[in-house]
Design an enzyme around this catalytic site. Structure first.
Site, mmCIF file in Angstrom:
data_model
loop_
_atom_site.group_PDB
_atom_site.id
_atom_site.type_symbol
_atom_site.label_atom_id
_atom_site.label_comp_id
_atom_site.label_asym_id
_atom_site.label_seq_id
_atom_site.Cartn_x
_atom_site.Cartn_y
_atom_site.Cartn_z
ATOM 1 N N ASP A 1 0.586 -1.024 -0.191
ATOM 2 C CA ASP A 1 -0.300 0.158 0.098
ATOM 3 C C ASP A 1 0.699 1.733 0.065
ATOM 4 O OD1 ASP A 1 -2.127 -1.531 0.296
ATOM 5 O OD2 ASP A 1 -2.031 -1.418 2.258
ATOM 6 N N GLU B 1 -11.064 0.130 -3.840
ATOM 7 C CA GLU B 1 -10.136 1.274 -2.345
ATOM 8 C C GLU B 1 -9.486 1.683 -2.902
ATOM 9 O OE1 GLU B 1 -10.049 -2.585 0.000
ATOM 10 O OE2 GLU B 1 -8.823 -3.508 -1.944
#
Length: 509
Positions: free
Chosen positions: A15, A169
């Protein structure tokens, strides 16, 4: 032409989020159940990165009680620089949810958390021309917030949910020219992972999707890099654009196994008819124009400094009484806080495995303790090289099973332990046919992603055991993290003189 190797940050660093300040780049990653949280890296060329700290480096910023599950904790941070100040926003899924912290310098200190009452995960920050601060979250929803107080001033309201794949997301908002671009990940962070984008004249929308979505995906390909997604964009001083993203490097027989977790990769971005395009992500790429290598970090930590280096992490916390660099100067002393690695609350200090092939050695004075080295994914999946009671043993914990697979006597006093991870020459663990009475060879199935060997090092090294690495992989264990290799103690106190981590020659990266 200079080339760079992917990943640019190996090991469990998923991420990624990046921002540029002048000619300097700063990048953060998810840390999940580990403390300290949110590792922070610095680079001058997007290729060579060095960890300069952790954003969440004190308990007041990061509460991870023993009940925090593996792969709980801190999800998907975003780092931004605005009006002379750094902002990092993230979610503690095992705590109070979204919060942001700020700092004048990326190395810290960073502020205490400012909590924000919004749904979802993966929060993002962006500012418009009038100074309004916008926060996008998974879903995807957008709200206008006050970053100083955390107050939600408008929203949230849904703006775009991607192309229809699961789990929209990782939203990021960017102002480029007259457009606001909303980039997100969808398809799940597995093999179907992808990056899509839309644009609007205002952060509120309405958004139109790019005609070529997804702008990046490796799904349904045989490329060695898989699960590409959860990306962030950054522009270089020369006007080129780049994407930092997570991906995996699976190996071995179907379904293939990735053991290092999701890693950070870099790929160039092209703008075509007002839309960014990226990928495919290759193992080697032509490098950005800037090329500013960093001196490699020393492979050995002698524990001579006043504090632990930022790469050292511990599950859920690191109580003050569990470790010391002062009790025995030049040594790291660990004191047991739990009697087993199979449950939270134990004493463990480790570092991410960052290379498919590597060797770890450590000098241990066990005293009366039970201590050693562990290769772990979580409390239910770890291999341990343990010293206790004048014996060294290798213990495998795989799901509900725990077994000692090797024992060897040792004399009292300091000794050197070694763990070697190897991707080549992997033994085949099973067969696909029974052969026949004539003794024809059995059909041998290819092996796992790697083998993990455990050694008692010294003038006459003793190989104690070698175990299949697939049982310490995400495909077996589940979750969002990767392997961490480190030092532990489960009884009394023990001291480590040094810890040495080296990629081996078999690893091209």
């Amino acid at each position: 032409m200079r080339m760079y190797d992917n990943p640019v940050i190996g090991g469990f660093h998923p991420d990624p989020s990046v921002c540029r300040v002048g000619e300097d780049y700063y990048l953060v990653c998810s840390s999940f159940e580990y403390f300290p949280g949110v590792p922070l890296f610095h680079s001058r060329d997007l290729v060579h990165w060095r960890q300069v700290g952790n954003v969440l480096d004190r308990p007041g910023q990061l509460e991870l009680p023993d009940g925090t599950p593996a792969s709980g904790g801190i999800y998907a941070p975003t780092i931004r620089h605005h009006d002379g100040r750094f902002y990092m926003i993230t979610t503690n899924v095992s705590g109070r949810g979204h919060f942001l912290v700020t700092g004048e310098r990326p190395e810290g200190p960073w502020s205490d958390p400012v909590w924000i009452d919004l749904p979802g995960i993966d929060p993002d920050l962006a500012w418009d021309e009038d100074g309004s601060c916008w926060c996008a979250v998974s879903g995807v929803q957008v709200a206008r917030i006050d970053p100083a107080s955390g107050t939600v001033l408008e929203g949230p309201w849904p703006v775009w949910s991607g192309t229809g794949l699961q789990h929209p997301e990782a939203p990021h908002l960017y102002r480029v020219g007259d457009w606001w671009y909303l980039m997100l990940a969808e398809g799940g962070t597995e093999r179907g992972h992808s990056v899509s984008i839309a644009r609007a004249r205002s952060p509120r929308g309405p958004y139109e999707a790019a005609p070529a979505n997804p702008i990046l995906s490796h799904r349904s390909t045989d490329l060695p890099i898989q699960s590409t997604g959860h990306a962030d964009l950054v522009s270089a001083p020369d006007g080129t654009w780049w994407m930092l993203l997570l991906a995996t490097r699976p190996r071995g027989f179907f379904p293939a196994y990735h053991v290092l977790g999701r890693e950070t990769f870099l790929t160039p971005v092209r703008w075509v008819d007002g839309w960014p395009e990226a990928g495919p992500v290759r193992e080697r790429h032509p490098a950005p124009a800037a090329w500013r290598p960093l001196d490699p970090e020393p492979p050995r930590d002698d524990f001579d400094g006043p504090a632990l280096a930022p790469r050292w992490i511990s599950p859920r916390g690191r109580p003050a009484g569990s470790w010391s660099l002062r009790d025995r100067p030049g040594w790291l002393t660990l004191t047991a806080t739990g009697a087993t690695l199979d449950r939270p609350g134990h004493t463990f200090i480790g570092r991410r495995q960052q290379h498919p092939d590597c060797r770890v050695t450590a000098r241990l004075d066990p005293g009366r303790a039970r201590a050693g080295l562990s290769v772990r994914l979580d409390e239910a999946h770890h291999y341990d090289l343990e010293v206790g009671g004048e014996e060294v043993s290798v213990i495998a914990r795989i799901g509900p099973l725990r077994q000692c697979v090797a024992r060897h006597p040792v004399a009292p006093g300091p000794l050197t332990l070694a763990v070697e991870v190897r991707t080549g020459d992997i033994p085949a663990p099973s067969v696909t046919s029974a052969g026949d009475a004539a003794g024809e060879p059995l059909g041998v199935r290819p092996g796992g992603p790697d083998a993990i060997a455990f050694w008692l090092d010294g003038p006459e090294p003793v190989r104690l055991a070698e175990l299949d690495g697939r049982y310490l992989s995400t495909e077996v264990c589940g979750g969002f993290t990767g392997r961490v290799i480190g030092m532990y103690v489960t009884e009394d106190s023990a001291a480590f003189d040094w810890f040495d981590y080296r990629p081996t020659a078999a690893d091209p990266h």
